[in-house]
Design a protein around this motif. Sequence first.
Motif, PDB file in Angstrom:
ATOM      1  N   ALA A   4      -3.680 -15.888 -11.911  1.00 57.93           N
ATOM      2  CA  ALA A   4      -4.430 -17.528 -10.685  1.00 57.93           C
ATOM      3  C   ALA A   4      -5.230 -17.013 -10.384  1.00 57.93           C
ATOM      4  N   LEU A   5      -5.876 -16.375  -9.940  1.00 51.17           N
ATOM      5  CA  LEU A   5      -7.394 -15.597  -8.933  1.00 51.17           C
ATOM      6  C   LEU A   5      -8.358 -15.753 -10.097  1.00 51.17           C
ATOM      7  N   ARG A   6      -9.326 -16.605  -9.672  1.00 54.13           N
ATOM      8  CA  ARG A   6     -10.659 -16.226 -10.366  1.00 54.13           C
ATOM      9  C   ARG A   6     -11.338 -15.628 -10.409  1.00 54.13           C
TER      10      ARG A   6
ATOM     11  N   PRO B  84     -16.014 -26.820  -7.644  1.00 59.03           N
ATOM     12  CA  PRO B  84     -16.858 -25.733  -7.992  1.00 59.03           C
ATOM     13  C   PRO B  84     -18.249 -25.749  -7.313  1.00 59.03           C
ATOM     14  N   ALA B  85     -18.571 -27.296  -7.120  1.00 55.37           N
ATOM     15  CA  ALA B  85     -20.084 -26.888  -6.582  1.00 55.37           C
ATOM     16  C   ALA B  85     -20.123 -26.638  -5.021  1.00 55.37           C
ATOM     17  N   VAL B  86     -19.253 -26.986  -4.210  1.00 55.20           N
ATOM     18  CA  VAL B  86     -18.924 -26.333  -2.904  1.00 55.20           C
ATOM     19  C   VAL B  86     -19.055 -24.897  -3.047  1.00 55.20           C
ATOM     20  N   VAL B  87     -18.460 -24.155  -3.489  1.00 56.53           N
ATOM     21  CA  VAL B  87     -17.543 -22.781  -4.013  1.00 56.53           C
ATOM     22  C   VAL B  87     -19.282 -22.112  -4.838  1.00 56.53           C
TER      23      VAL B  87
ATOM     24  N   ARG C 257      -3.353 -31.703  14.989  1.00 54.22           N
ATOM     25  CA  ARG C 257      -3.180 -32.470  13.515  1.00 54.22           C
ATOM     26  C   ARG C 257      -4.154 -33.208  12.369  1.00 54.22           C
ATOM     27  N   GLY C 258      -4.793 -32.661  11.928  1.00 55.55           N
ATOM     28  CA  GLY C 258      -5.417 -33.229  10.787  1.00 55.55           C
ATOM     29  C   GLY C 258      -5.385 -33.154   9.685  1.00 55.55           C
ATOM     30  N   GLY C 259      -6.492 -33.635   8.739  1.00 55.35           N
ATOM     31  CA  GLY C 259      -5.655 -32.629   7.434  1.00 55.35           C
ATOM     32  C   GLY C 259      -6.679 -31.274   7.161  1.00 55.35           C
ATOM     33  N   THR C 260      -6.838 -31.606   5.889  1.00 50.02           N
ATOM     34  CA  THR C 260      -7.691 -29.874   5.568  1.00 50.02           C
ATOM     35  C   THR C 260      -8.565 -30.438   4.327  1.00 50.02           C
ATOM     36  N   ASP C 261     -10.019 -30.356   4.864  1.00 49.83           N
ATOM     37  CA  ASP C 261     -11.164 -30.711   4.026  1.00 49.83           C
ATOM     38  C   ASP C 261     -12.195 -29.201   4.198  1.00 49.83           C
ATOM     39  N   ILE C 262     -11.896 -28.969   3.401  1.00 51.16           N
ATOM     40  CA  ILE C 262     -12.908 -26.992   3.597  1.00 51.16           C
ATOM     41  C   ILE C 262     -14.404 -27.421   3.003  1.00 51.16           C
ATOM     42  N   CYS C 263     -14.784 -28.456   2.447  1.00 43.24           N
ATOM     43  CA  CYS C 263     -16.442 -28.435   1.284  1.00 43.24           C
ATOM     44  C   CYS C 263     -16.991 -29.011   2.744  1.00 43.24           C
TER      45      CYS C 263
ATOM     46  N   THR D  35      -4.666 -17.248  -0.662  1.00 46.82           N
ATOM     47  CA  THR D  35      -4.138 -18.323  -1.173  1.00 46.82           C
ATOM     48  C   THR D  35      -5.624 -18.167  -1.634  1.00 46.82           C
ATOM     49  N   VAL D  36      -5.533 -18.885  -3.188  1.00 53.06           N
ATOM     50  CA  VAL D  36      -7.261 -19.059  -3.972  1.00 53.06           C
ATOM     51  C   VAL D  36      -7.789 -19.336  -3.439  1.00 53.06           C
ATOM     52  N   GLY D  37      -7.343 -20.275  -2.981  1.00 51.94           N
ATOM     53  CA  GLY D  37      -8.871 -21.186  -2.144  1.00 51.94           C
ATOM     54  C   GLY D  37      -9.764 -19.924  -0.686  1.00 51.94           C
ATOM     55  N   LEU D  38      -9.211 -19.755  -0.510  1.00 52.24           N
ATOM     56  CA  LEU D  38      -9.604 -18.660   0.659  1.00 52.24           C
ATOM     57  C   LEU D  38      -9.755 -17.548   0.004  1.00 52.24           C
ATOM     58  N   LEU D  39      -9.313 -16.746  -1.303  1.00 51.43           N
ATOM     59  CA  LEU D  39     -10.102 -15.964  -1.944  1.00 51.43           C
ATOM     60  C   LEU D  39     -11.293 -16.021  -2.456  1.00 51.43           C
ATOM     61  N   GLU D  40     -10.999 -17.480  -2.954  1.00 52.49           N
ATOM     62  CA  GLU D  40     -12.527 -17.165  -3.859  1.00 52.49           C
ATOM     63  C   GLU D  40     -13.827 -17.751  -2.672  1.00 52.49           C
ATOM     64  N   ILE D  41     -13.403 -17.827  -1.338  1.00 50.75           N
ATOM     65  CA  ILE D  41     -14.493 -18.492  -0.673  1.00 50.75           C
ATOM     66  C   ILE D  41     -14.845 -17.008   0.201  1.00 50.75           C
ATOM     67  N   ALA D  42     -13.709 -16.070   1.086  1.00 56.72           N
ATOM     68  CA  ALA D  42     -14.377 -15.048   1.822  1.00 56.72           C
ATOM     69  C   ALA D  42     -14.743 -14.008   1.035  1.00 56.72           C
ATOM     70  N   ASP D  43     -15.800 -12.885   1.588  1.00 61.96           N
ATOM     71  CA  ASP D  43     -15.410 -11.744   1.070  1.00 61.96           C
ATOM     72  C   ASP D  43     -14.800 -10.711   1.721  1.00 61.96           C
ATOM     73  N   ASP D  44     -14.021 -10.804   2.862  1.00 65.11           N
ATOM     74  CA  ASP D  44     -12.916 -10.419   2.989  1.00 65.11           C
ATOM     75  C   ASP D  44     -12.068 -10.761   4.581  1.00 65.11           C
ATOM     76  N   ILE D  45     -11.198 -10.388   4.308  1.00 67.16           N
ATOM     77  CA  ILE D  45      -9.945 -11.076   5.500  1.00 67.16           C
ATOM     78  C   ILE D  45      -9.356 -10.218   6.165  1.00 67.16           C
ATOM     79  N   LEU D  46      -9.195 -10.922   7.078  1.00 61.85           N
ATOM     80  CA  LEU D  46      -7.922 -10.618   8.119  1.00 61.85           C
ATOM     81  C   LEU D  46      -6.992 -11.267   8.299  1.00 61.85           C
TER      82      LEU D  46
END
Length: 523
Positions: free
Chosen positions: A487-489, A419-422, A381-387, A446-457
């Motif tokens: 929208a994709l980077r 962008p710095a973390v990416v 039940r928290g927020g979302t901060d991936i950095c 999502t754009v955030g997930l596609l920007e980080i992950a090399d592969d997605i299940l």
Amino acid sequence: MPPQARLFEARERRLAALDALSRKLWLGGMTHAEGQLEPRLEGLCLLHDALFAGQLPPAAVWPWPPPPLTDELHATLQALTLPAYCRDQSDLSVTVLMSALFHLDFIVDYRDRGADPCQASRMALEAFAADWQTRCGEIDELVEVFGSLPDGSKNTHWDSLRGTLRSEGWQEVLRIRRLIEKLPELSQLIRRLGRSRTTDEPDRHSQRPVERMDAAIARLPQARSVHIPDLPGETRGIKRSERIARMLPAEAMLLGHPRLRLVWHARRAERTLLAYDDDERMEELHQRQAPTPRPSPQAAPARRLEMGPLLICVDTSGSMQGGAEAVAKATVLEAVRAAHAQQRDCHVFAFGGPDEVVDMALGVDAGGIERLTRFLCQTFRGGTDICGPLEHAIDKLEDTRWQLADLLLASDGEFGATPAVVARLNQAKQTQGLRVQGILIGDRETVGLLEIADDILWVRDWRRFGHSDADSPVHSKSLTALYFPGALRSPENRRATVTGDTASAAVRAGLHRGETPPNQETS
């Protein structure tokens, strides 16, 4: 001169069996009330080896305990199937023998309280059986969840483990374990993570191609020795022949005799003249075809790596409640199971909002099981901060122990990294070979997930794990790529993107697509 006998050699010989026993059995083996010392120590050695081998010898060959207690203890061990539990488990075998010594030592106390010998033996064995019947059930649950017994499953840790196994949280662990059986693709994926061992499978996501050698056929020169018969050369011996030039002098003497010359002619006709055996060989080169590797003009992808440490980032935000929360917990539990089975390290970062990162080293020991149980009982039940978790994971890679780790990210994808973390994450991918495997527990990438992950299940049926029979309302996880490709980077989109200042200047100048502002024109 033979060595002198030691002063206490005869007395120490009685304790020779202690060398083969664990030190934990020394005190009980030497001070126990049942039986004599030497047979007792020999019996403990015999029982330990038999339990470790997973089988028990007939009770008639046991040196200890004395009959009829021998038959009763043999029947009790067989009824509890303890030999099967103790197979290849030395610590557990020692624990069983320590428990047997403890309970059988009460026989004297039971007799002092008025019980006859048969009743006292039965009471001690019933207490032993009741203790291990409960403990065997706990072992079955541990093996069901983790695949094998925990690390350091010694007698001193059973009390702390028993408290965890009797808690309500452990029932949640069992429920999550049964959920994993419905996600076989999750188990296969986690077992392929890590970069400690090279496989024969090419890595299609590798950013470091290697030189490829193609198979080719080439003509290679090869030297060989050719035998030329009847050509003067090296003399190797004597043989029978018709060659006059190489015959022995003894054969030539026959020609001077008026009658023996007829013998000489007969031998020549029959090719039985004694002659020198010459062997002449000539070295020559010939061309032969052979398979030869040659460099390919195109580089091949590097071989895929696996079997290394695991870094797990799991989303504990409020949007993960329900079925997504169950799948995320199953991901953590399966990662711990795989790490324990393959002797790998596992570290989990549970993240919520800013500064809400909980990092846990999860091993299958008393402390690790308690931390895992506590985590699986929590509600997301928290927020979302991936950095935050990404920075923690990248910092972890600086440790030698974690340099060959892969990163596993389980989330619904509702986040965005700076962008710095990416850039820092991409740097780790390029320089250290880090791979980021995403597990999408949602309806779209999502754009955030596609920007980080090399592969997605994509776990498409995540709603079904939250007591719901609803199917996924979408036909594909790649809705963003299908309907919002701009929208994709991607590299193409990045090259076509201009800064805000450039866009503002173009709007003020009334320019259209493809036109260049006057101050940017080149002569």
